[in-house]
Design a protein around this motif. Structure first.
Motif, PDB file in Angstrom:
ATOM      1  N   TYR A  88       0.984  -1.154   0.364  1.00 39.64           N
ATOM      2  CA  TYR A  88      -0.129   0.070  -0.175  1.00 39.64           C
ATOM      3  C   TYR A  88       0.858   1.364   0.118  1.00 39.64           C
ATOM      4  CZ  TYR A  88      -3.478   3.403   1.357  1.00 39.64           C
ATOM      5  OH  TYR A  88      -4.258   4.467   1.425  1.00 39.64           O
ATOM      6  N   ASN A  89       0.839   2.036  -0.984  1.00 41.33           N
ATOM      7  CA  ASN A  89       1.616   3.145  -1.123  1.00 41.33           C
ATOM      8  C   ASN A  89       2.953   3.013  -0.920  1.00 41.33           C
ATOM      9  OD1 ASN A  89      -0.646   4.672  -1.590  1.00 41.33           O
ATOM     10  ND2 ASN A  89      -1.023   5.346   0.727  1.00 41.33           N
ATOM     11  N   GLY A  90       3.301   1.909  -1.732  1.00 38.16           N
ATOM     12  CA  GLY A  90       4.960   1.747  -1.526  1.00 38.16           C
ATOM     13  C   GLY A  90       5.282   1.046  -0.553  1.00 38.16           C
ATOM     14  N   ARG A  91       4.386   0.921   0.600  1.00 35.77           N
ATOM     15  CA  ARG A  91       4.889   0.232   1.818  1.00 35.77           C
ATOM     16  C   ARG A  91       4.545  -1.380   1.824  1.00 35.77           C
ATOM     17  NH1 ARG A  91       2.179   3.569   6.446  1.00 35.77           N
ATOM     18  NH2 ARG A  91       3.489   2.081   7.719  1.00 35.77           N
ATOM     19  N   HIS A  92       5.204  -2.018   2.517  1.00 32.70           N
ATOM     20  CA  HIS A  92       5.012  -3.595   2.748  1.00 32.70           C
ATOM     21  C   HIS A  92       4.541  -3.746   4.240  1.00 32.70           C
ATOM     22  CE1 HIS A  92       6.932  -4.722  -0.998  1.00 32.70           C
ATOM     23  NE2 HIS A  92       7.723  -3.840  -0.847  1.00 32.70           N
ATOM     24  N   LEU A  93       3.025  -3.901   4.418  1.00 29.10           N
ATOM     25  CA  LEU A  93       2.452  -4.253   5.606  1.00 29.10           C
ATOM     26  C   LEU A  93       1.968  -5.582   5.634  1.00 29.10           C
ATOM     27  CD1 LEU A  93      -0.132  -1.171   5.231  1.00 29.10           C
ATOM     28  CD2 LEU A  93       2.020  -1.265   6.326  1.00 29.10           C
ATOM     29  N   GLU A  94       1.990  -6.092   6.846  1.00 25.28           N
ATOM     30  CA  GLU A  94       1.509  -7.623   7.411  1.00 25.28           C
ATOM     31  C   GLU A  94       0.194  -7.347   7.833  1.00 25.28           C
ATOM     32  OE1 GLU A  94       5.055  -8.959   9.336  1.00 25.28           O
ATOM     33  OE2 GLU A  94       5.899  -9.630   7.388  1.00 25.28           O
ATOM     34  N   GLU A  95      -0.651  -8.255   7.483  1.00 28.30           N
ATOM     35  CA  GLU A  95      -1.841  -8.720   8.333  1.00 28.30           C
ATOM     36  C   GLU A  95      -2.251 -10.062   8.414  1.00 28.30           C
ATOM     37  OE1 GLU A  95      -3.534  -6.200   9.513  1.00 28.30           O
ATOM     38  OE2 GLU A  95      -3.128  -4.259   8.486  1.00 28.30           O
ATOM     39  N   MET A  96      -3.221 -10.236   9.372  1.00 30.08           N
ATOM     40  CA  MET A  96      -3.451 -11.464   9.666  1.00 30.08           C
ATOM     41  C   MET A  96      -4.089 -12.389   8.477  1.00 30.08           C
ATOM     42  SD  MET A  96      -5.973 -12.849  12.517  1.00 30.08           S
ATOM     43  CE  MET A  96      -7.568 -12.299  11.701  1.00 30.08           C
ATOM     44  N   ASP A  97      -3.864 -13.499   8.174  1.00 31.22           N
ATOM     45  CA  ASP A  97      -4.486 -14.114   6.784  1.00 31.22           C
ATOM     46  C   ASP A  97      -5.737 -14.794   7.367  1.00 31.22           C
ATOM     47  OD1 ASP A  97      -5.008 -15.390   4.476  1.00 31.22           O
ATOM     48  OD2 ASP A  97      -2.876 -15.587   3.994  1.00 31.22           O
ATOM     49  N   LEU A  98      -6.759 -14.152   7.271  1.00 32.52           N
ATOM     50  CA  LEU A  98      -8.100 -14.495   7.671  1.00 32.52           C
ATOM     51  C   LEU A  98      -8.588 -15.837   6.840  1.00 32.52           C
ATOM     52  CD1 LEU A  98     -10.918 -14.468   9.411  1.00 32.52           C
ATOM     53  CD2 LEU A  98     -11.795 -12.834   7.305  1.00 32.52           C
ATOM     54  N   ASP A  99      -8.287 -15.662   5.368  1.00 34.87           N
ATOM     55  CA  ASP A  99      -8.866 -16.887   4.613  1.00 34.87           C
ATOM     56  C   ASP A  99      -7.842 -18.275   4.702  1.00 34.87           C
ATOM     57  OD1 ASP A  99     -10.535 -15.448   3.227  1.00 34.87           O
ATOM     58  OD2 ASP A  99      -9.110 -14.540   1.878  1.00 34.87           O
ATOM     59  N   ALA A 100      -6.618 -17.969   5.029  1.00 32.89           N
ATOM     60  CA  ALA A 100      -5.429 -19.262   5.566  1.00 32.89           C
ATOM     61  C   ALA A 100      -6.247 -19.915   6.871  1.00 32.89           C
ATOM     62  CB  ALA A 100      -4.290 -18.673   5.578  1.00 32.89           C
ATOM     63  N   ILE A 101      -6.649 -19.055   7.704  1.00 32.83           N
ATOM     64  CA  ILE A 101      -7.194 -19.722   8.997  1.00 32.83           C
ATOM     65  C   ILE A 101      -8.446 -20.399   8.908  1.00 32.83           C
ATOM     66  CG2 ILE A 101      -7.877 -19.130  11.327  1.00 32.83           C
ATOM     67  CD1 ILE A 101      -5.967 -16.519  11.250  1.00 32.83           C
ATOM     68  N   LEU A 102      -9.327 -19.837   8.001  1.00 32.32           N
ATOM     69  CA  LEU A 102     -10.653 -20.320   7.757  1.00 32.32           C
ATOM     70  C   LEU A 102     -10.410 -21.465   7.083  1.00 32.32           C
ATOM     71  CD1 LEU A 102     -12.564 -17.318   6.687  1.00 32.32           C
ATOM     72  CD2 LEU A 102     -13.109 -18.713   8.896  1.00 32.32           C
TER      73      LEU A 102
END
Length: 898
Positions: A88-102
């Motif tokens: 996002y906007n040239g930045r690399h962010l990490e978020e919880m992978d909801l689909d992988a957990i499901l």
């Protein structure tokens, strides 16, 4: 059941439903911290480790250790679901992978930082919404959050710490938690942890100690956490007592009413009312009184009102809007009619002078409240908007110059008229001309243009009609007084006229909307098919809101696009995904909503008391949010009516299916009865006679003849039963095609009587056929079967030795053939049912042999040949009469009739 005191001890149905709902969802445990650094994550990991040792499948969805060594040590040994990478906007962010957990579907997942805002492009904007999806999938969740992130306590925390917390979690989410564990430390211990670097790095810890982590702040936050948890525990205990019919004292009698308006502190008032209602365990309502002044409000102010009302519904209250003119009276009247014991209202921001001159609504409510407790609350005007279900913030309306230019023109016309009239009238009378211009401006353009016209009129009157002319100076003191009162009259008249105009506009707008909704309701009531209903809904929504519309309905386990307006509009894959999520979660999704805001359309579920029935999607070409607050309310009204109409048709279809299923079951039961009894009876006779012939070879010729006759009679009877079943199958399947031709009725009657000689052997047969009956067009084979079934029916119900008569005559362009017997007749209540399948008229306590198909086949055959058949009782004597009416073909000349 009632106890010894006569009170109902049955469990509360609502509490039982709440308990049952928990069985289909995952178990939610919240570790609630009084402040950052108290050890929420640490305790959560310890509890999860104990579950893992007990054999529970535990994974880590997301854990924030903040570099704390003790916490990082506990993470080792757990399965960690890799985080999702977001650019996002040239930045690399990490978020919880909801689909992988499901997809992994563990028994328990750990999710830290519950109030976190997800990166743009995520399925949900907030992490607590991800947790809701996990719970809905049946996955247990351990999560952690601090008390300052609770939405209803947001402004309280700001007052304590002087820091506004931007990320919040709705109170309703915490209320759904199955367990809440408060993680707490004394202020001294927590400050010591900060100084030791166990919470933040040294520089951050120093700033925190000097601002947020003061002993007073920490003590206040601890009290908030303990009080909030105590409220939740008390509610859980109450639900448990109600679900298990445990007697106890119940709180009752308190109701809280909070008054909201366009002021920025409205959200703070709503939160205060919610906290008060929780403390009192009382229902609460937010009330907005819509006065004519509402038309002059800007869109930003109207949006603040709508946001406050939506927040009320999100926090568990009821939002009500009522029209009115006098605020204090309307508020007190609503409170009295609805038995409110507390009124929450904001403190007036007007000056003391203004209150003395024009009065104070707050003072009026306090003075007239009587036994109602009035809470006057201050709020933070800088209160930021909270998250919305649907964004309805429109662009600011541009300033219009035209009303002011036209008002100036009206004053100029008045000036010209005044110049003419000044020659004949006193100068005071000329002022009425300018006053007319002011009133016209107020009626046409409202208050702003009217005030502008008032000032121009005063200036023109002074310049052109008061000496010295063409100067603002006034020489005569009397003229000063006249000019002053002219200005006062102009201002008062313009204000009153503008107020009346605003009321008229509100009334016209409400009348127009009400008329549209009424006509829409009438249109829906007259529609019987689902396709027509969906077209009517989509066209009405599109025309009233000026949007494009798509409607989705469930079909065969999936959501299908049923209609669109304009008809050529189609739904893309992203739209279908947003519509499906809206249907499954029963919440808005898509453009302007919290979920999938990047979609082209906004999707909203159409709900009734039974749940969602459809999903409506809307979009338009304008920039920004699709709907204004007024349009959102209008769409809600349209959706409610449409949802009820859809449910009505669904219920009608379900009722028809249930009726058909019940009829099918009844017919199947009757058929099984016929097969098990009526068909087996002749078989048993045939088998008995055949066994007698085989086992007794010494039988006399007469005995042998009697047994053979029994076999023949019962075989013919069995053949008739089976033929009836086959004929009824042909009728119901539509495979019956009569072979029509001109036939002499007398010949068919004769052949039928010869065929029925055996079953009519115990009766006298009489025929009364007119000698010149015309030929009719029919299928002789089918018609012979009709007559045979009628004769067979008469032989069963008429006593032996009585007469069975067949009569035929012509009546106009029809031939009427009757079969009459001298039996008991047909009971009057059963006349309408004798032609039903598998129905047989009972005589006393006996049931005549047969399948109950003979008369049903007669009606099917006769109607297939274009005739009619009726059942009745004889007028003279007793017995039943069956009348078959057949049309005379056009080819048969009338003169052949008698």
């Amino acid at each position: 059941m009632p106890d010894q005191n006569g009170q109902d001890r049955r469990p509360d149905p609502v509490a039982l439903l709440m308990e049952a709902a928990k069985e289909t969802r995952g178990h939610l445990k919240v570790f609630l911290g009084a402040a950052p650094g108290v050890g929420k994550t640490y305790e959560m990991l310890l509890s999860a480790a104990a579950q893992r040792r007990a054999g529970v499948d535990v994974v880590i969805g997301l854990i924030e250790t903040h570099g704390r060594a003790e916490t990082e040590a506990l993470v080792h040994g757990f399965e960690i679901v890799p985080l999702r990478q977001v650019h996002y906007n040239g930045r690399h962010l990490e978020e919880m992978d909801l689909d992988a957990i499901l997809a992994r579907k563990p028994a328990l997942v750990l999710v830290d930082e519950l109030a976190h805002t997800n990166a743009p492009g995520s399925r949900h904007p907030k992490r607590y919404q991800d947790v809701e999806d996990l719970l809905a999938a049946g996955i247990d969740v351990y999560t952690a959050v601090n008390i300052q992130h609770l939405e209803s306590l947001n402004d309280v925390v700001q007052q304590i710490t002087r820091i506004r917390v931007r990320e919040t979690v709705p109170d309703a989410f915490l209320d759904r938690a199955d367990e809440i564990e408060v993680i707490d430390l004394t202020p001294t211990d927590l400050i010591q942890r900060l100084r030791e670097g166990k919470v933040y790095v040294p520089k951050t810890a120093e700033r925190a100690l000097s601002h947020y982590f003061s002993p007073g702040n920490l003590t206040a936050l601890r009290e908030l956490a303990l009080r909030r948890t105590a409220q939740r525990v008390d509610q859980q205990l109450l639900t448990h007592m109600q679900a298990h019919a445990i007697s106890g004292p119940w709180s009752a009698g308190d109701r809280v009413l909070v008054v909201v308006n366009e002021h920025p502190k409205a959200a703070a008032l709503v939160r205060y009312a919610r906290r008060m209602a929780e403390r009192l365990r009382a229902p609460w309502t937010a009330l907005y009184v819509e006065t004519p002044r509402a038309l002059r409000l800007g869109e930003a102010a109207r949006d603040r009102i709508a946001a406050a009302l939506r927040m009320t519904e999100r926090l568990g209250g009821e939002a009500v809007t009522v029209p009115g003119r006098e605020l204090a009276g309307e508020i007190l009247d609503y409170a009295a009619k609805n038995n409110f014991s507390h009124i929450v209202i904001g403190r007036s921001e007007r000056s003391r002078l203004h209150e003395l001159l024009f009065g104070s609504i707050t003072y009026e409510i306090v003075r007239q409240a009587g036994n109602v407790a009035v809470h006057v609350v201050t709020g933070d005007e800088r209160d930021t908007p909270t998250a919305k279900s649907v964004d309805t913030r429109p662009a600011t309306a541009p300033f219009e110059v035209r009303p002011y230019l036209v008002s100036a023109g009206l004053v100029a016309v008045a000036l010209g008229c005044g110049e003419v009239l000044d020659r004949f009238l006193d100068v005071q009378n000329v002022a009425l001309v300018f006053l007319t211009a002011v009133l016209i401006s107020a009626v046409v353009f409202g208050l702003g243009a009217a005030l502008f016209a008032s000032l121009l009129s005063v200036l023109a009157f002074n310049l052109f009609f008061l000496p010295p002319y063409y100067s603002v100076t006034i020489a005569d003191p009397e003229n000063v007084v006249a000019l002053f009162f002219f200005l006062v009259v102009a201002l008062v008249a313009s204000n009153l006229t503008a107020s009346v105009r605003a009321q008229a506009m509100v009334a016209r707008q409400r009348a127009r909307t009400t008329e549209d909704l009424y006509l829409f309701s009438r249109k829906l009531a007259g529609i019987a098919s689902m396709d027509d209903l969906l077209w009517a809904i989509s066209s009405q929504v599109a025309s009233m809101l000026k949007v494009r519309v798509v409607l989705f309905l469930p079909e065969n386990g999936s959501l299908e696009l049923k209609t669109a307006w304009p008809p050529e509009d189609v739904a893309e894959e992203a739209d279908l995904a947003a519509a499906k999520w809206s249907w499954e979660s029963n919440r808005p999704a898509g453009r302007g909503a919290d979920t999938l805001p990047g979609a082209r359309r906004l999707f909203l579920p159409m709900r009734t008391g039974r749940g969602p029935v459809a999903v409506v999607g809307i979009d338009s070409d304008k920039q920004g949010p699709i709907l204004t607050p007024d349009e959102q309310r209008l769409l809600d009204a349209l959706s409610d009516q449409a949802a009820l109409a859809i449910e009505r048709i669904n219920l009608s279809e379900e009722f028809d299916k249930a009726q058909r299923a019940a009829e099918r079951d009844r017919l199947q039961a009757a058929l099984l009865t016929s097969i098990s009894h009526d068909l087996r009876t002749p078989l048993a006779s045939i088998l008995g006679a055949a066994d007698g012939l085989a086992a007794l070879p010494e039988l006399t010729p007469d005995d042998r003849k009697a047994l053979l006759s029994t076999i023949q009679e019962e075989a013919e009877r069995l053949n008739r039963f089976i033929a009836n079943l086959l004929d009824m199958t042909k009728l119901e399947s539509g495979a019956l095609m009569p072979n029509m031709g001109l036939v002499d009725v007398s010949e068919v009657v004769g052949s039928t009587l010869r065929r029925a000689e055996r079953i009519l052997a115990d009766h006298r047969v009489e025929t009364e056929l007119a000698p010149d009956l015309p030929m009719v067009r029919l299928d002789p084979v089918l018609f012979e079967q009709v007559l045979f079934n009628l004769l067979d029916n008469a032989s069963k119900y008429a006593p032996a030795g009585t007469a069975i008569r067949v009569a035929g005559r012509r009546e106009g362009m029809s031939v009427r053939l009757q079969v009459l017997d001298e039996g008991p007749g047909i009971p009057q209540p059963e006349l309408g049912r004798v032609f039903d399948k598998f129905y047989r008229v009972r005589k006393s306590d006996s049931q005549r042999a047969g399948t109950g198909l003979g008369l049903a086949i007669c009606r099917g055959f006769v109607e297939a040949m274009g005739g009619t058949i009726e059942a009745g009782n004889r007028v003279v004597g007793h017995g039943a009469v069956f009348t078959v009416t057949l049309p005379v073909p056009d080819a048969v000349k009338p003169e052949t009739a008698p």
